[in-house]
Design a protein around this motif. Structure first.
Motif, mmCIF file in Angstrom:
data_model
loop_
_atom_site.group_PDB
_atom_site.id
_atom_site.type_symbol
_atom_site.label_atom_id
_atom_site.label_comp_id
_atom_site.label_asym_id
_atom_site.label_seq_id
_atom_site.Cartn_x
_atom_site.Cartn_y
_atom_site.Cartn_z
ATOM 1 N N ASP A 105 -16.508 -0.735 -12.381
ATOM 2 C CA ASP A 105 -16.199 -2.015 -11.737
ATOM 3 C C ASP A 105 -14.764 -2.027 -11.215
ATOM 4 O OD1 ASP A 105 -18.713 -3.036 -12.208
ATOM 5 O OD2 ASP A 105 -18.160 -3.991 -14.098
ATOM 6 N N GLU A 106 -13.856 -1.405 -11.960
ATOM 7 C CA GLU A 106 -12.458 -1.347 -11.525
ATOM 8 C C GLU A 106 -12.324 -0.470 -10.294
ATOM 9 O OE1 GLU A 106 -8.036 0.104 -13.056
ATOM 10 O OE2 GLU A 106 -9.728 0.149 -14.430
ATOM 11 N N VAL A 107 -13.023 0.667 -10.288
ATOM 12 C CA VAL A 107 -12.980 1.544 -9.120
ATOM 13 C C VAL A 107 -13.476 0.799 -7.882
ATOM 14 C CG1 VAL A 107 -13.894 3.638 -8.063
ATOM 15 C CG2 VAL A 107 -13.254 3.648 -10.483
ATOM 16 N N HIS A 108 -14.610 0.119 -8.042
ATOM 17 C CA HIS A 108 -15.181 -0.627 -6.924
ATOM 18 C C HIS A 108 -14.193 -1.676 -6.421
ATOM 19 C CE1 HIS A 108 -17.736 -3.728 -4.972
ATOM 20 N NE2 HIS A 108 -18.389 -2.672 -4.517
ATOM 21 N N ALA A 109 -13.565 -2.390 -7.347
ATOM 22 C CA ALA A 109 -12.610 -3.436 -6.962
ATOM 23 C C ALA A 109 -11.417 -2.853 -6.220
ATOM 24 C CB ALA A 109 -12.144 -4.194 -8.205
ATOM 25 N N ARG A 110 -10.890 -1.728 -6.706
ATOM 26 C CA ARG A 110 -9.722 -1.121 -6.061
ATOM 27 C C ARG A 110 -10.074 -0.603 -4.660
ATOM 28 N NH1 ARG A 110 -5.265 -0.199 -9.353
ATOM 29 N NH2 ARG A 110 -5.586 -0.708 -11.546
ATOM 30 N N VAL A 111 -11.265 -0.054 -4.525
ATOM 31 C CA VAL A 111 -11.717 0.399 -3.202
ATOM 32 C C VAL A 111 -11.818 -0.784 -2.248
ATOM 33 C CG1 VAL A 111 -13.703 1.309 -1.928
ATOM 34 C CG2 VAL A 111 -12.891 2.488 -3.978
ATOM 35 N N MET A 112 -12.413 -1.874 -2.699
ATOM 36 C CA MET A 112 -12.594 -3.036 -1.831
ATOM 37 C C MET A 112 -11.256 -3.654 -1.427
ATOM 38 S SD MET A 112 -15.730 -3.003 -1.279
ATOM 39 C CE MET A 112 -15.798 -4.514 -0.307
ATOM 40 N N VAL A 113 -10.295 -3.667 -2.354
ATOM 41 C CA VAL A 113 -8.970 -4.203 -2.032
ATOM 42 C C VAL A 113 -8.322 -3.390 -0.914
ATOM 43 C CG1 VAL A 113 -6.600 -4.427 -2.892
ATOM 44 C CG2 VAL A 113 -8.502 -5.310 -4.249
ATOM 45 N N GLN A 114 -8.381 -2.070 -1.017
ATOM 46 C CA GLN A 114 -7.761 -1.225 -0.004
ATOM 47 C C GLN A 114 -8.456 -1.357 1.355
ATOM 48 O OE1 GLN A 114 -4.910 0.349 -0.265
ATOM 49 N NE2 GLN A 114 -4.721 -0.286 -2.404
ATOM 50 N N LEU A 115 -9.783 -1.446 1.347
ATOM 51 C CA LEU A 115 -10.513 -1.617 2.602
ATOM 52 C C LEU A 115 -10.226 -2.987 3.210
ATOM 53 C CD1 LEU A 115 -13.966 -0.020 1.722
ATOM 54 C CD2 LEU A 115 -12.197 0.919 3.223
ATOM 55 N N ARG A 116 -10.102 -3.997 2.365
ATOM 56 C CA ARG A 116 -9.782 -5.334 2.863
ATOM 57 C C ARG A 116 -8.387 -5.351 3.486
ATOM 58 N NH1 ARG A 116 -10.955 -8.087 -1.420
ATOM 59 N NH2 ARG A 116 -8.854 -8.296 -2.279
ATOM 60 N N ASN A 117 -7.441 -4.694 2.817
ATOM 61 C CA ASN A 117 -6.087 -4.628 3.361
ATOM 62 C C ASN A 117 -6.073 -3.899 4.704
ATOM 63 O OD1 ASN A 117 -5.135 -5.940 1.117
ATOM 64 N ND2 ASN A 117 -4.396 -4.077 0.098
ATOM 65 N N ARG A 118 -6.871 -2.837 4.781
ATOM 66 C CA ARG A 118 -6.943 -2.066 6.042
ATOM 67 C C ARG A 118 -7.552 -2.922 7.148
ATOM 68 N NH1 ARG A 118 -6.923 3.054 8.123
ATOM 69 N NH2 ARG A 118 -8.578 3.639 9.572
ATOM 70 N N SER A 119 -8.588 -3.696 6.825
ATOM 71 C CA SER A 119 -9.242 -4.550 7.822
ATOM 72 C C SER A 119 -8.301 -5.634 8.312
ATOM 73 C CB SER A 119 -10.497 -5.194 7.229
ATOM 74 O OG SER A 119 -11.459 -4.217 6.896
ATOM 75 N N ALA A 120 -7.421 -6.098 7.413
ATOM 76 C CA ALA A 120 -6.494 -7.173 7.780
ATOM 77 C C ALA A 120 -5.528 -6.750 8.865
ATOM 78 C CB ALA A 120 -5.725 -7.636 6.546
ATOM 79 N N VAL A 121 -5.179 -5.455 8.901
ATOM 80 C CA VAL A 121 -4.240 -4.968 9.919
ATOM 81 C C VAL A 121 -4.951 -4.294 11.082
ATOM 82 C CG1 VAL A 121 -2.424 -4.649 8.229
ATOM 83 C CG2 VAL A 121 -3.906 -2.725 8.775
ATOM 84 N N GLU A 122 -6.277 -4.170 11.012
ATOM 85 C CA GLU A 122 -7.017 -3.474 12.061
ATOM 86 C C GLU A 122 -6.863 -4.108 13.437
ATOM 87 O OE1 GLU A 122 -8.852 -0.096 13.044
ATOM 88 O OE2 GLU A 122 -8.374 -0.680 11.007
ATOM 89 N N PRO A 123 -6.840 -5.481 13.558
ATOM 90 C CA PRO A 123 -6.653 -6.050 14.891
ATOM 91 C C PRO A 123 -5.368 -5.579 15.560
ATOM 92 C CG PRO A 123 -7.447 -7.725 13.399
ATOM 93 C CD PRO A 123 -7.143 -6.504 12.568
ATOM 94 N N GLU A 124 -4.320 -5.331 14.779
ATOM 95 C CA GLU A 124 -3.079 -4.813 15.340
ATOM 96 C C GLU A 124 -3.261 -3.425 15.918
ATOM 97 O OE1 GLU A 124 -0.137 -6.374 15.547
ATOM 98 O OE2 GLU A 124 -1.092 -8.186 14.760
ATOM 99 N N LYS A 125 -4.173 -2.656 15.318
ATOM 100 C CA LYS A 125 -4.371 -1.276 15.744
ATOM 101 C C LYS A 125 -5.405 -1.156 16.854
ATOM 102 C CE LYS A 125 -2.986 0.784 11.333
ATOM 103 N NZ LYS A 125 -3.361 1.667 10.230
ATOM 104 N N SER A 126 -6.021 -2.308 17.244
ATOM 105 C CA SER A 126 -7.021 -2.243 18.303
ATOM 106 C C SER A 126 -6.368 -1.986 19.656
ATOM 107 C CB SER A 126 -7.828 -3.543 18.348
ATOM 108 O OG SER A 126 -7.019 -4.624 18.733
#
Length: 226
Positions: A105-126
């Motif tokens: 569960d911790e692994v899953h949570a840490r993965v989701m946090v990093q992907l969420r953070n990446r998605s948050a900055v993705e519009p800047e990289k478009s």
């Protein structure tokens, strides 16, 4: 669907992580540092789970090579209790770490946090910019200060691939398979044709600068020292 690369030489642990993530993500397993880097070069990976102790290239070598061309999130997997080792990895570009034995569960949570953070900055990289042109992923156009041109889908994908990894030299095989998502056949002139058309379009916006450089007998890259 995000693409996650798992670089872990223990087959049981690798399989456990695959099982945890494959329902929500496209998962790519690798069992050595060398194999992991090969997958990373060919696939548009969104997150890497990286073991420290690996055959072939070590975890720190893999991290260093990834950071030469990409800011993709990297989560270190370690069985080591040495906090300095973990802190060194974090200082050298890792985003997070998990310690064996780990809670799923911790692994899953840490993965989701990093992907969420990446998605948050993705519009800047478009909107990728290089020299005097900007690549707009929302409209499939290249833009200069005053003009814009719409690209064909493959032309856009070629330029996006090159601009996303400005230091990397792509072989024709690598670039073709990245863009067309199928095996490259030696002698196929499709890529060369698209590169020629792309160069002509870029030249219409900025004829003063070179943007795509051919490295003789090696491949192609963005032109200039990156």
């Amino acid at each position: 669907m995000s693409k996650i690369l798992i670089i872990e030489d223990n087959s049981d642990i690798n399989e456990i992580l695959q099982g945890l993530l494959r329902e929500e993500h496209e998962v790519f397993p690798a069992f050595s540092g060398t194999e992991g880097l090969m997958v990373f070069r060919y696939e548009a990976i969104d997150l890497v789970l990286l073991d420290i102790m690996l055959p072939g290239k070590s975890g720190d070598q893999v991290l260093a090579e990834i950071r030469q061309t990409s800011s993709v999130p990297v989560i270190i997997i370690t069985a080591l209790g040495d906090k300095k080792t973990v802190s060194d990895y974090l200082m050298n570009g890792a985003n997070d770490y998990i310690t064996k034995p780990f809670d799923l569960d911790e692994v899953h949570a840490r993965v989701m946090v990093q992907l969420r953070n990446r998605s948050a900055v993705e519009p800047e990289k478009s909107k990728l910019t290089y020299k005097n042109i900007r690549l707009d992923a929302d409209s499939f156009t290249i833009n200069s200060a005053e003009n814009s041109l719409r690209l064909g889908k493959k032309e856009f994908d070629i330029l996006k691939t090159l601009m996303s990894r400005p230091k990397q030299i792509f072989t024709k095989e690598q670039l073709y398979e990245q863009v067309w998502q199928e095996s490259y056949l030696p002698g196929d002139n499709t890529l060369n044709t698209h590169l020629s058309n792309l160069r002509k379009k870029i030249n219409q916006l900025d004829s003063e600068n070179e943007y795509i450089e051919t490295i003789w007998s090696v491949g192609v890259k963005l032109a200039g020292d990156q």
